[in-house]
Design a protein around this motif. Sequence first.
Motif, short mmCIF file in Angstrom:
data_model
loop_
_atom_site.label_atom_id
_atom_site.label_comp_id
_atom_site.label_asym_id
_atom_site.label_seq_id
_atom_site.Cartn_x
_atom_site.Cartn_y
_atom_site.Cartn_z
N PHE A 2 -10.56 -38.88 19.74
CA PHE A 2 -10.31 -37.44 19.64
C PHE A 2 -10.78 -36.90 18.29
O PHE A 2 -10.78 -37.58 17.28
CB PHE A 2 -8.82 -37.15 19.84
CG PHE A 2 -7.94 -37.63 18.71
CD1 PHE A 2 -7.58 -36.76 17.69
CD2 PHE A 2 -7.48 -38.94 18.67
CE1 PHE A 2 -6.78 -37.19 16.64
CE2 PHE A 2 -6.68 -39.37 17.62
CZ PHE A 2 -6.34 -38.49 16.60
N CYS A 3 -11.21 -35.64 18.33
CA CYS A 3 -11.57 -34.94 17.10
C CYS A 3 -10.30 -34.40 16.46
O CYS A 3 -9.41 -33.92 17.15
CB CYS A 3 -12.52 -33.79 17.41
SG CYS A 3 -12.68 -32.63 16.05
N HIS A 4 -10.24 -34.51 15.15
CA HIS A 4 -9.08 -33.99 14.45
C HIS A 4 -9.55 -33.05 13.35
O HIS A 4 -10.31 -33.45 12.47
CB HIS A 4 -8.28 -35.14 13.84
CG HIS A 4 -7.06 -34.68 13.11
ND1 HIS A 4 -6.02 -34.02 13.72
CD2 HIS A 4 -6.70 -34.80 11.81
CE1 HIS A 4 -5.08 -33.76 12.83
NE2 HIS A 4 -5.47 -34.21 11.65
N MET A 5 -9.11 -31.81 13.44
CA MET A 5 -9.39 -30.84 12.38
C MET A 5 -8.06 -30.34 11.85
O MET A 5 -7.22 -29.82 12.61
CB MET A 5 -10.23 -29.67 12.89
CG MET A 5 -10.59 -28.67 11.78
SD MET A 5 -11.29 -27.09 12.38
CE MET A 5 -12.75 -27.64 13.24
N LYS A 6 -7.86 -30.49 10.56
CA LYS A 6 -6.64 -30.01 9.92
C LYS A 6 -7.03 -28.90 8.96
O LYS A 6 -7.81 -29.10 8.03
CB LYS A 6 -5.94 -31.15 9.18
CG LYS A 6 -4.56 -30.78 8.64
CD LYS A 6 -3.87 -31.99 8.02
CE LYS A 6 -2.49 -31.62 7.50
NZ LYS A 6 -1.83 -32.75 6.83
N ILE A 7 -6.50 -27.71 9.20
CA ILE A 7 -6.88 -26.53 8.43
C ILE A 7 -5.85 -26.24 7.34
O ILE A 7 -4.64 -26.31 7.57
CB ILE A 7 -7.04 -25.31 9.36
CG1 ILE A 7 -8.23 -25.53 10.31
CG2 ILE A 7 -7.22 -24.02 8.57
CD1 ILE A 7 -8.39 -24.48 11.38
N LEU A 8 -6.36 -25.94 6.15
CA LEU A 8 -5.54 -25.48 5.05
C LEU A 8 -5.92 -24.03 4.76
O LEU A 8 -7.06 -23.74 4.37
CB LEU A 8 -5.77 -26.34 3.80
CG LEU A 8 -5.08 -25.88 2.51
CD1 LEU A 8 -3.57 -26.02 2.64
CD2 LEU A 8 -5.59 -26.66 1.31
N LYS A 9 -4.99 -23.11 4.97
CA LYS A 9 -5.27 -21.70 4.75
C LYS A 9 -5.21 -21.37 3.26
O LYS A 9 -4.50 -22.02 2.49
CB LYS A 9 -4.27 -20.82 5.51
CG LYS A 9 -4.23 -21.07 7.02
CD LYS A 9 -5.57 -20.74 7.68
CE LYS A 9 -5.79 -19.24 7.78
NZ LYS A 9 -7.07 -18.94 8.52
N ALA A 10 -5.95 -20.34 2.88
CA ALA A 10 -6.04 -19.96 1.47
C ALA A 10 -4.67 -19.72 0.86
O ALA A 10 -4.41 -20.12 -0.28
CB ALA A 10 -6.93 -18.72 1.32
N ASN A 11 -3.78 -19.07 1.62
CA ASN A 11 -2.47 -18.72 1.06
C ASN A 11 -1.50 -19.90 1.05
O ASN A 11 -0.35 -19.75 0.61
CB ASN A 11 -1.86 -17.52 1.80
CG ASN A 11 -1.60 -17.79 3.27
OD1 ASN A 11 -1.79 -18.90 3.74
ND2 ASN A 11 -1.20 -16.77 4.00
N GLU A 12 -1.93 -21.05 1.54
CA GLU A 12 -1.11 -22.26 1.48
C GLU A 12 -1.45 -23.12 0.26
O GLU A 12 -0.83 -24.16 0.05
CB GLU A 12 -1.31 -23.08 2.76
CG GLU A 12 -0.83 -22.37 4.02
CD GLU A 12 -1.27 -23.06 5.31
OE1 GLU A 12 -0.71 -22.71 6.36
OE2 GLU A 12 -2.16 -23.93 5.27
N ARG A 13 -2.42 -22.68 -0.52
CA ARG A 13 -2.80 -23.42 -1.72
C ARG A 13 -1.79 -23.21 -2.84
O ARG A 13 -1.03 -22.24 -2.83
CB ARG A 13 -4.19 -22.99 -2.19
CG ARG A 13 -5.30 -23.25 -1.22
CD ARG A 13 -6.64 -22.74 -1.73
NE ARG A 13 -6.67 -21.28 -1.84
CZ ARG A 13 -7.70 -20.57 -2.32
NH1 ARG A 13 -8.77 -21.21 -2.75
NH2 ARG A 13 -7.65 -19.27 -2.36
N GLY A 14 -1.83 -24.10 -3.82
CA GLY A 14 -1.05 -23.87 -5.03
C GLY A 14 -1.66 -22.72 -5.81
O GLY A 14 -2.86 -22.45 -5.73
N HIS A 15 -0.82 -22.02 -6.59
CA HIS A 15 -1.31 -20.87 -7.35
C HIS A 15 -0.66 -20.85 -8.72
O HIS A 15 0.55 -21.03 -8.85
CB HIS A 15 -0.99 -19.57 -6.60
CG HIS A 15 -1.54 -18.35 -7.27
ND1 HIS A 15 -0.86 -17.15 -7.30
CD2 HIS A 15 -2.69 -18.14 -7.97
CE1 HIS A 15 -1.57 -16.25 -7.96
NE2 HIS A 15 -2.68 -16.83 -8.37
N ALA A 16 -1.49 -20.66 -9.74
CA ALA A 16 -0.98 -20.52 -11.11
C ALA A 16 -1.74 -19.38 -11.78
O ALA A 16 -2.96 -19.42 -11.86
CB ALA A 16 -1.19 -21.83 -11.89
#
Length: 234
Positions: A2-16
């Motif tokens: 199976f193909c696996h794509m895991k998406i990380l959205k911009a607003n789920e990133r760390g921010h400083a």
Amino acid sequence: MFCHMKILKANERGHANRGWLDSYHTFSFADYYNPDWTGYRSLHVINDDLVMPGMGFGAHPHRDMEIITYILSGKLEHKDSMGNGRIIKTGDIQYMAAGKGVQHSEFNPSKDEAVHLLQIWIQPDAKGVTPRYAEKSFANAAAGKLNLVTSKTGHDGSIAIHQDADLWLAKLDANNRVTHKLNAGRHAWVHIAEGEVKLNGKTLLGGDAAAIDNETAIELVGVKPSQVLLFDLN
């Protein structure tokens, strides 16, 4: 398989936001820790940085890390203990192998324009190598194609790095379509630097990213003018 794509959205990133520096961390970095995203394969850091005019990072050490900087807009003045003093600008890729140890500083020389950059760290496949430096401009890279930025061997005019990590840059106008073949046992990380694209049919916006495993091809279609970094990793 199976193909696996895991998406990380911009607003789920760390921010400083330190005032002089507004930084988004794709992976765990400094005071930001996310056990789900501590890196991906040999890819260790992607920081999306906005450095204010006249500000920057004072001299600081690195070792045993491959450091790649891509300037999305503005200029950055780089100085290092290897004797390099350069101002890199929009569209430039800078590479530094920290190896057995190097010091560098990075400042925004502009009085009125912030510099927007991506800083990427890749873990090397050997420790204690002799530090080295390279740079290449992609400011005039044609839209609608994949441009090879780094590779293990430096083939096809790419920058040779100490890791089996091919980094491709795609500039896409609306409806541009590019496809990258992913060989068996390889893995991909796709980072949308800016714009909006469809990645294998999924819509991603600037700052979004995706890890892709067990796939044979990656298709990117521009929805709006975009820049995409595609890492082909072992």
